[in-house]
Write a protein that holds these residues in place. Structure first.
Motif, PDB file in Angstrom:
ATOM      1  N   TYR A  21     -14.114 -12.415   7.239  1.00 29.39           N
ATOM      2  CA  TYR A  21     -12.797 -11.770   7.259  1.00 29.39           C
ATOM      3  C   TYR A  21     -11.990 -12.302   8.440  1.00 29.39           C
ATOM      4  CZ  TYR A  21      -9.367  -8.075   6.561  1.00 29.39           C
ATOM      5  OH  TYR A  21      -8.210  -7.383   6.307  1.00 29.39           O
ATOM      6  N   GLY A  22     -12.609 -12.385   9.587  1.00 30.43           N
ATOM      7  CA  GLY A  22     -11.937 -12.914  10.767  1.00 30.43           C
ATOM      8  C   GLY A  22     -11.653 -14.403  10.649  1.00 30.43           C
ATOM      9  N   TYR A  23     -12.584 -15.137  10.047  1.00 24.77           N
ATOM     10  CA  TYR A  23     -12.413 -16.583   9.876  1.00 24.77           C
ATOM     11  C   TYR A  23     -11.151 -16.899   9.076  1.00 24.77           C
ATOM     12  CZ  TYR A  23     -13.316 -21.366   8.397  1.00 24.77           C
ATOM     13  OH  TYR A  23     -13.202 -22.707   8.150  1.00 24.77           O
ATOM     14  N   PHE A  24     -10.910 -16.105   8.047  1.00 23.58           N
ATOM     15  CA  PHE A  24      -9.722 -16.308   7.213  1.00 23.58           C
ATOM     16  C   PHE A  24      -8.470 -15.679   7.828  1.00 23.58           C
ATOM     17  CE2 PHE A  24     -12.938 -17.265   4.047  1.00 23.58           C
ATOM     18  CZ  PHE A  24     -12.374 -18.338   3.389  1.00 23.58           C
ATOM     19  N   GLN A  25      -8.622 -15.052   8.967  1.00 26.34           N
ATOM     20  CA  GLN A  25      -7.514 -14.444   9.711  1.00 26.34           C
ATOM     21  C   GLN A  25      -6.738 -13.408   8.890  1.00 26.34           C
ATOM     22  OE1 GLN A  25      -5.263 -17.799  11.198  1.00 26.34           O
ATOM     23  NE2 GLN A  25      -6.800 -18.232  12.745  1.00 26.34           N
ATOM     24  N   PHE A  26      -7.498 -12.558   8.206  1.00 30.62           N
ATOM     25  CA  PHE A  26      -6.873 -11.473   7.462  1.00 30.62           C
ATOM     26  C   PHE A  26      -6.477 -10.359   8.433  1.00 30.62           C
ATOM     27  CE2 PHE A  26      -9.743 -13.008   3.867  1.00 30.62           C
ATOM     28  CZ  PHE A  26      -8.719 -13.674   3.213  1.00 30.62           C
ATOM     29  N   SER A  27      -5.684  -9.441   7.957  1.00 31.10           N
ATOM     30  CA  SER A  27      -5.164  -8.344   8.778  1.00 31.10           C
ATOM     31  C   SER A  27      -6.267  -7.345   9.132  1.00 31.10           C
ATOM     32  CB  SER A  27      -4.053  -7.622   8.012  1.00 31.10           C
ATOM     33  OG  SER A  27      -3.778  -6.372   8.598  1.00 31.10           O
ATOM     34  N   TRP A  28      -6.456  -7.136  10.438  1.00 25.84           N
ATOM     35  CA  TRP A  28      -7.435  -6.148  10.876  1.00 25.84           C
ATOM     36  C   TRP A  28      -6.957  -4.730  10.595  1.00 25.84           C
ATOM     37  CZ3 TRP A  28     -12.151  -7.505  11.216  1.00 25.84           C
ATOM     38  CH2 TRP A  28     -12.470  -8.819  11.543  1.00 25.84           C
ATOM     39  N   LEU A  29      -5.671  -4.530  10.551  1.00 25.41           N
ATOM     40  CA  LEU A  29      -5.140  -3.219  10.183  1.00 25.41           C
ATOM     41  C   LEU A  29      -5.562  -2.877   8.758  1.00 25.41           C
ATOM     42  CD1 LEU A  29      -3.407  -0.748  10.820  1.00 25.41           C
ATOM     43  CD2 LEU A  29      -1.419  -2.027  10.011  1.00 25.41           C
ATOM     44  N   LEU A  30      -5.413  -3.842   7.844  1.00 29.10           N
ATOM     45  CA  LEU A  30      -5.843  -3.638   6.457  1.00 29.10           C
ATOM     46  C   LEU A  30      -7.344  -3.364   6.400  1.00 29.10           C
ATOM     47  CD1 LEU A  30      -5.077  -3.706   3.419  1.00 29.10           C
ATOM     48  CD2 LEU A  30      -5.713  -6.127   3.462  1.00 29.10           C
ATOM     49  N   PHE A  31      -8.105  -4.084   7.212  1.00 27.47           N
ATOM     50  CA  PHE A  31      -9.556  -3.901   7.243  1.00 27.47           C
ATOM     51  C   PHE A  31      -9.906  -2.451   7.575  1.00 27.47           C
ATOM     52  CE2 PHE A  31     -13.713  -3.879   9.265  1.00 27.47           C
ATOM     53  CZ  PHE A  31     -14.462  -4.677   8.406  1.00 27.47           C
ATOM     54  N   PHE A  32      -9.330  -1.926   8.641  1.00 24.94           N
ATOM     55  CA  PHE A  32      -9.672  -0.566   9.057  1.00 24.94           C
ATOM     56  C   PHE A  32      -9.101   0.499   8.121  1.00 24.94           C
ATOM     57  CE2 PHE A  32     -10.359  -2.923  13.045  1.00 24.94           C
ATOM     58  CZ  PHE A  32     -11.711  -2.623  13.190  1.00 24.94           C
ATOM     59  N   ILE A  33      -7.994   0.192   7.461  1.00 22.30           N
ATOM     60  CA  ILE A  33      -7.431   1.136   6.496  1.00 22.30           C
ATOM     61  C   ILE A  33      -8.327   1.234   5.259  1.00 22.30           C
ATOM     62  CG2 ILE A  33      -5.534   1.475   4.843  1.00 22.30           C
ATOM     63  CD1 ILE A  33      -3.638   0.444   7.053  1.00 22.30           C
ATOM     64  N   LEU A  34      -8.835   0.090   4.791  1.00 22.40           N
ATOM     65  CA  LEU A  34      -9.610   0.075   3.540  1.00 22.40           C
ATOM     66  C   LEU A  34     -11.117   0.193   3.732  1.00 22.40           C
ATOM     67  CD1 LEU A  34      -7.733  -2.639   1.432  1.00 22.40           C
ATOM     68  CD2 LEU A  34      -7.504  -0.155   1.347  1.00 22.40           C
ATOM     69  N   LEU A  35     -11.593   0.155   4.960  1.00 26.11           N
ATOM     70  CA  LEU A  35     -13.036   0.146   5.197  1.00 26.11           C
ATOM     71  C   LEU A  35     -13.753   1.327   4.538  1.00 26.11           C
ATOM     72  CD1 LEU A  35     -15.447  -1.262   6.486  1.00 26.11           C
ATOM     73  CD2 LEU A  35     -14.985   0.043   8.577  1.00 26.11           C
ATOM     74  N   PHE A  36     -13.150   2.474   4.548  1.00 29.70           N
ATOM     75  CA  PHE A  36     -13.812   3.653   3.959  1.00 29.70           C
ATOM     76  C   PHE A  36     -13.285   4.010   2.570  1.00 29.70           C
ATOM     77  CE2 PHE A  36     -14.561   4.038   8.510  1.00 29.70           C
ATOM     78  CZ  PHE A  36     -15.937   4.216   8.509  1.00 29.70           C
ATOM     79  N   ALA A  37     -12.457   3.154   1.986  1.00 31.39           N
ATOM     80  CA  ALA A  37     -11.907   3.410   0.653  1.00 31.39           C
ATOM     81  C   ALA A  37     -12.983   3.608  -0.417  1.00 31.39           C
ATOM     82  CB  ALA A  37     -10.939   2.295   0.254  1.00 31.39           C
ATOM     83  N   PRO A  38     -14.098   2.856  -0.407  1.00 30.69           N
ATOM     84  CA  PRO A  38     -15.114   3.097  -1.441  1.00 30.69           C
ATOM     85  C   PRO A  38     -15.692   4.510  -1.428  1.00 30.69           C
ATOM     86  CG  PRO A  38     -15.462   0.956  -0.443  1.00 30.69           C
ATOM     87  CD  PRO A  38     -14.408   1.655   0.381  1.00 30.69           C
ATOM     88  N   ASP A  39     -15.584   5.197  -0.304  1.00 36.24           N
ATOM     89  CA  ASP A  39     -16.114   6.566  -0.232  1.00 36.24           C
ATOM     90  C   ASP A  39     -15.277   7.565  -1.019  1.00 36.24           C
ATOM     91  OD1 ASP A  39     -18.358   5.909   1.198  1.00 36.24           O
ATOM     92  OD2 ASP A  39     -17.432   6.284   3.148  1.00 36.24           O
ATOM     93  N   ILE A  40     -14.118   7.148  -1.486  1.00 39.19           N
ATOM     94  CA  ILE A  40     -13.314   8.018  -2.352  1.00 39.19           C
ATOM     95  C   ILE A  40     -14.089   8.360  -3.619  1.00 39.19           C
ATOM     96  CG2 ILE A  40     -11.203   8.118  -3.761  1.00 39.19           C
ATOM     97  CD1 ILE A  40      -9.851   6.438  -1.548  1.00 39.19           C
ATOM     98  N   ALA A  41     -15.045   7.505  -3.978  1.00 42.52           N
ATOM     99  CA  ALA A  41     -15.863   7.754  -5.172  1.00 42.52           C
ATOM    100  C   ALA A  41     -16.667   9.042  -5.068  1.00 42.52           C
ATOM    101  CB  ALA A  41     -16.796   6.572  -5.415  1.00 42.52           C
ATOM    102  N   MET A  42     -16.827   9.577  -3.856  1.00 45.04           N
ATOM    103  CA  MET A  42     -17.555  10.836  -3.685  1.00 45.04           C
ATOM    104  C   MET A  42     -16.849  12.003  -4.368  1.00 45.04           C
ATOM    105  SD  MET A  42     -19.143  10.795   0.144  1.00 45.04           S
ATOM    106  CE  MET A  42     -17.741  10.167   1.038  1.00 45.04           C
TER     107      MET A  42
END
Length: 115
Positions: A21-42
């Motif tokens: 993720y860092g190598y491709f220089q993606f947005s760290w803000l997006l990373f932290f916003i979406l990091l727990f998105a899969p837990d919505i499945a709960m």
């Protein structure tokens, strides 16, 4: 010993995902916003343990983000690639911490241990 290997595997996937993720220089803000998105499945657990475990496991299986990453590479879609890395990082983080795929008996019953 097997549980330890699964924790190490989770750490390795988390580390690799964060590195790429860092190598491709993606947005760290997006990373932290979406990091727990899969837990919505709960939310599926509101309906029943069976629905909850199926929904949770669907969003916490490595095959889905791997397919997403492969599709993103095939179509040169950097947005999907970043989401795939975030998703795999989330699953790796969960495995590293001992959260596994859920059994339909109860939310706390996982393939790694009882949380």
């Amino acid at each position: 010993m097997t549980k330890v290997l699964l924790h190490i595997e989770g750490f390795a996937i988390l580390s690799l995902s964060v590195y790429l993720y860092g190598y491709f220089q993606f947005s760290w803000l997006l990373f932290f916003i979406l990091l727990f998105a899969p837990d919505i499945a709960m939310v599926g657990y509101v309906i029943s343990n069976k629905v909850g475990s199926v929904a949770y496991n669907l969003f916490h299986t490595y095959s889905v983000p791997i397919i997403l990453i492969l599709v993103s590479v095939m179509f040169s879609n950097l947005t999907l690639l970043s989401i795939g890395f975030i998703w795999s990082a989330h699953i790796g983080m969960d495995r590293m911490l001992g959260y596994g795929l859920k059994y339909s008996t109860a939310f706390k019953d996982t393939h790694l241990n009882r949380v």
